[in-house]
Motif scaffolding. Structure first.
Motif, PDB file in Angstrom:
ATOM      1  N   ARG A 231       0.881  -1.217   0.009  1.00 52.66           N
ATOM      2  CA  ARG A 231       0.066  -0.029  -0.032  1.00 52.66           C
ATOM      3  C   ARG A 231       0.710   1.328   0.013  1.00 52.66           C
ATOM      4  O   ARG A 231       0.535   2.333  -0.621  1.00 52.66           O
ATOM      5  CB  ARG A 231      -0.760  -0.012   1.275  1.00 52.66           C
ATOM      6  CG  ARG A 231      -1.930  -1.143   1.267  1.00 52.66           C
ATOM      7  CD  ARG A 231      -3.066  -0.890   2.317  1.00 52.66           C
ATOM      8  NE  ARG A 231      -2.443  -1.694   3.667  1.00 52.66           N
ATOM      9  CZ  ARG A 231      -2.871  -1.357   4.651  1.00 52.66           C
ATOM     10  NH1 ARG A 231      -4.185  -0.913   5.027  1.00 52.66           N
ATOM     11  NH2 ARG A 231      -2.283  -2.267   5.702  1.00 52.66           N
ATOM     12  N   ILE A 232       2.020   1.354   0.695  1.00 55.29           N
ATOM     13  CA  ILE A 232       2.954   2.273   0.667  1.00 55.29           C
ATOM     14  C   ILE A 232       3.574   2.344  -0.907  1.00 55.29           C
ATOM     15  O   ILE A 232       3.488   3.737  -1.166  1.00 55.29           O
ATOM     16  CB  ILE A 232       4.181   2.280   1.809  1.00 55.29           C
ATOM     17  CG1 ILE A 232       3.412   2.114   3.211  1.00 55.29           C
ATOM     18  CG2 ILE A 232       5.215   3.257   1.671  1.00 55.29           C
ATOM     19  CD1 ILE A 232       4.293   1.521   4.348  1.00 55.29           C
ATOM     20  N   LEU A 233       4.134   1.434  -1.476  1.00 60.03           N
ATOM     21  CA  LEU A 233       4.645   1.580  -2.519  1.00 60.03           C
ATOM     22  C   LEU A 233       3.686   2.042  -3.691  1.00 60.03           C
ATOM     23  O   LEU A 233       4.084   2.849  -4.526  1.00 60.03           O
ATOM     24  CB  LEU A 233       5.293   0.329  -2.950  1.00 60.03           C
ATOM     25  CG  LEU A 233       6.715  -0.109  -1.881  1.00 60.03           C
ATOM     26  CD1 LEU A 233       6.887  -1.890  -2.383  1.00 60.03           C
ATOM     27  CD2 LEU A 233       7.779   0.636  -2.351  1.00 60.03           C
ATOM     28  N   ASP A 234       2.522   1.437  -3.745  1.00 57.75           N
ATOM     29  CA  ASP A 234       1.439   1.940  -4.703  1.00 57.75           C
ATOM     30  C   ASP A 234       1.304   3.450  -4.522  1.00 57.75           C
ATOM     31  O   ASP A 234       0.597   4.079  -5.310  1.00 57.75           O
ATOM     32  CB  ASP A 234       0.103   1.164  -4.350  1.00 57.75           C
ATOM     33  CG  ASP A 234       0.371  -0.309  -4.897  1.00 57.75           C
ATOM     34  OD1 ASP A 234       1.326  -0.634  -5.555  1.00 57.75           O
ATOM     35  OD2 ASP A 234      -0.462  -1.276  -4.606  1.00 57.75           O
ATOM     36  N   ALA A 235       1.423   4.030  -3.076  1.00 55.92           N
ATOM     37  CA  ALA A 235       1.001   5.455  -3.012  1.00 55.92           C
ATOM     38  C   ALA A 235       2.011   6.595  -3.524  1.00 55.92           C
ATOM     39  O   ALA A 235       1.982   7.670  -3.135  1.00 55.92           O
ATOM     40  CB  ALA A 235       0.669   5.633  -1.534  1.00 55.92           C
ATOM     41  N   VAL A 236       3.404   5.963  -3.590  1.00 55.39           N
ATOM     42  CA  VAL A 236       4.407   6.901  -3.951  1.00 55.39           C
ATOM     43  C   VAL A 236       4.242   8.164  -4.792  1.00 55.39           C
ATOM     44  O   VAL A 236       4.248   9.220  -4.408  1.00 55.39           O
ATOM     45  CB  VAL A 236       5.565   6.058  -4.125  1.00 55.39           C
ATOM     46  CG1 VAL A 236       6.762   7.103  -4.283  1.00 55.39           C
ATOM     47  CG2 VAL A 236       6.285   5.229  -3.045  1.00 55.39           C
ATOM     48  N   ASP A 237       3.727   7.333  -6.022  1.00 56.25           N
ATOM     49  CA  ASP A 237       3.417   8.507  -7.101  1.00 56.25           C
ATOM     50  C   ASP A 237       2.288   9.382  -6.641  1.00 56.25           C
ATOM     51  O   ASP A 237       2.385  10.881  -7.172  1.00 56.25           O
ATOM     52  CB  ASP A 237       3.203   7.863  -8.538  1.00 56.25           C
ATOM     53  CG  ASP A 237       4.237   7.001  -8.813  1.00 56.25           C
ATOM     54  OD1 ASP A 237       5.453   7.444  -8.650  1.00 56.25           O
ATOM     55  OD2 ASP A 237       3.944   6.035  -9.942  1.00 56.25           O
ATOM     56  N   ARG A 238       1.331   9.038  -5.997  1.00 54.41           N
ATOM     57  CA  ARG A 238       0.332   9.990  -5.476  1.00 54.41           C
ATOM     58  C   ARG A 238       0.755  11.217  -4.539  1.00 54.41           C
ATOM     59  O   ARG A 238       0.006  12.218  -4.743  1.00 54.41           O
ATOM     60  CB  ARG A 238      -0.792   9.143  -4.747  1.00 54.41           C
ATOM     61  CG  ARG A 238      -2.036   9.753  -4.842  1.00 54.41           C
ATOM     62  CD  ARG A 238      -3.158   8.891  -3.870  1.00 54.41           C
ATOM     63  NE  ARG A 238      -2.773   7.569  -3.960  1.00 54.41           N
ATOM     64  CZ  ARG A 238      -3.069   6.878  -2.818  1.00 54.41           C
ATOM     65  NH1 ARG A 238      -3.675   7.209  -1.988  1.00 54.41           N
ATOM     66  NH2 ARG A 238      -2.645   5.362  -2.907  1.00 54.41           N
ATOM     67  N   TYR A 239       1.788  10.772  -3.854  1.00 52.50           N
ATOM     68  CA  TYR A 239       2.115  11.996  -2.963  1.00 52.50           C
ATOM     69  C   TYR A 239       3.551  12.536  -3.297  1.00 52.50           C
ATOM     70  O   TYR A 239       4.298  13.146  -2.555  1.00 52.50           O
ATOM     71  CB  TYR A 239       2.201  11.391  -1.611  1.00 52.50           C
ATOM     72  CG  TYR A 239       0.993  10.969  -1.069  1.00 52.50           C
ATOM     73  CD1 TYR A 239      -0.059  11.923  -0.839  1.00 52.50           C
ATOM     74  CD2 TYR A 239       0.561   9.500  -1.023  1.00 52.50           C
ATOM     75  CE1 TYR A 239      -1.412  11.643  -0.426  1.00 52.50           C
ATOM     76  CE2 TYR A 239      -0.761   9.350  -0.542  1.00 52.50           C
ATOM     77  CZ  TYR A 239      -1.663  10.057  -0.067  1.00 52.50           C
ATOM     78  OH  TYR A 239      -2.840   9.691   0.092  1.00 52.50           O
ATOM     79  N   THR A 240       3.994  12.296  -4.467  1.00 55.71           N
ATOM     80  CA  THR A 240       5.208  13.156  -4.843  1.00 55.71           C
ATOM     81  C   THR A 240       5.003  14.187  -5.783  1.00 55.71           C
ATOM     82  O   THR A 240       4.242  14.311  -6.779  1.00 55.71           O
ATOM     83  CB  THR A 240       6.236  11.957  -5.863  1.00 55.71           C
ATOM     84  OG1 THR A 240       6.245  10.730  -5.322  1.00 55.71           O
ATOM     85  CG2 THR A 240       7.361  12.558  -6.231  1.00 55.71           C
ATOM     86  N   PRO A 241       5.441  15.255  -5.134  1.00 54.16           N
ATOM     87  CA  PRO A 241       5.220  16.587  -5.820  1.00 54.16           C
ATOM     88  C   PRO A 241       5.700  16.713  -7.187  1.00 54.16           C
ATOM     89  O   PRO A 241       6.721  16.212  -7.766  1.00 54.16           O
ATOM     90  CB  PRO A 241       6.302  17.594  -5.055  1.00 54.16           C
ATOM     91  CG  PRO A 241       6.395  16.727  -3.816  1.00 54.16           C
ATOM     92  CD  PRO A 241       6.404  15.357  -4.131  1.00 54.16           C
TER      93      PRO A 241
END
Length: 329
Positions: free
Chosen positions: A319-329
């Motif tokens: 779940r963390i790895l899947d969310a990286v792009d979502r929270y990368t400026p």
């Protein structure tokens, strides 16, 4: 991976995954919404921090790593405020903790207690993971993880840990951090270790035998200045005076095993200088401003690596790895 009692549970693949996950966590946490996302990952989990040996960095980083993921924590830092003072056995205390929490992180002044706790958990109907946060002079696996992470980040533009010459200096006989880190070196290619210590505090024979078994090159010396120019990294440790039996730490000439401005001049410009902290006189405060001093970053890396470890224990890593792009400026 269920219990983290020693470094034997890790291989190169799992170390790489944990380092990658640590990077992802710290990236997500930079954004306010990302930090909120992390806190919502494990809000129903509870952890017990059972620290009967003094600790600052390990306790605080473990505690805050839990908070980053929304894990609620309880703590006992003095056995005199637990039922052990009434004669309750260690095993009964651990089993009691497991009745209330989903994870036990423990630090003890004596070796072997984390292994005893893990064995107990494996024998009961509702086991919870045991994480060894330091056991006597024996092992400190989560410190070794954050040390690997710091080395990998420091060598990111130089091919990683493979092929590097790493010095370890100080009280190597009684220091558990260098023992755990040495054991992880079997997962890296062509690493060479240089042990720099007073003769009475040389690395223990069991670690040397372990390195020989895995064909890891090592040497030892008491001549710091001769060793410095060849090192890609130097891991400095303090004298473990709390383990003295006859004031033996005070008899060491620390000036021969310390880093100051003169030693910086001998070191290569890209050498990585590390220390698990707390420090004594072995690194002068004037060294802190040098770009090669990585121990304050190493300290903060500990929180991110422990977040990654806890997330992995509770299967939240994807779940963390899947969310990286979502929270990368």
């Amino acid at each position: 991976m269920f219990h983290i009692v020693n470094t034997d549970v890790f291989d190169r693949e799992s170390l790489n995954r944990l380092c990658h996950l640590s990077d992802a966590v710290r990236q997500i946490a930079k954004e306010t919404e990302g930090a909120r996302f992390l806190q919502q990952l494990l809000p129903t989990k509870r952890a017990m921090l059972y620290f009967t040996q003094p600790s600052t960095r390990t306790f605080l980083s473990m505690n805050n790593a839990c908070h980053v993921l929304g894990v609620r924590t309880s703590e006992i830092r003095d056995p005199e405020v637990s039922s052990e003072i009434k004669g309750e056995s260690f095993e009964d205390s651990i089993r009691t903790f497991s009745s209330y929490v989903d994870l036990i992180v423990m630090r003890t002044p004596e070796p072997g207690y984390a292994a005893r706790a893990a064995a107990l958990m494996d024998s009961i109907p509702r086991p919870v993971p045991i994480v060894n946060a330091g056991s006597g002079r024996d092992q400190h696996p989560t410190q070794a993880l954050l040390d690997i992470y710091t080395l990998e980040r420091s060598f990111e533009q130089r091919g990683g840990i493979d092929g590097k010459t790493i010095g370890m200096m100080g009280d190597l006989r009684r220091g558990r951090t260098v023992r755990s880190l040495s054991r992880l070196m079997r997962h890296y290619r062509d690493v060479r270790l240089v042990f720099i210590a007073p003769p009475a505090f040389e690395m223990e024979p069991d670690i040397k035998a372990f390195l020989d078994e895995y064909a890891i090159a090592w040497s030892e010396t008491a001549a710091l200045h001769e060793a410095l120019p060849d090192l890609d990294a130097l891991y400095v440790t303090r004298m473990q005076f709390e383990h003295d039996t006859d004031g033996e730490s005070a008899r060491v000439d620390l000036s021969q095993f310390s880093i100051g401005r003169a030693e910086l001049d001998i070191m290569r410009p890209d050498t990585v200088l590390m220390h698990p902290l707390p420090r004594g006189r072995e690194i002068h405060p004037s060294v802190d401003s040098d770009a090669r001093a990585m121990y304050w970053r190493q300290e903060r890396n500990g929180m991110w690596m422990r977040v990654a470890l806890i997330a992995t224990l509770f299967d939240a890593q994807e779940r963390i790895l899947d969310a990286v792009d979502r929270y990368t400026p």
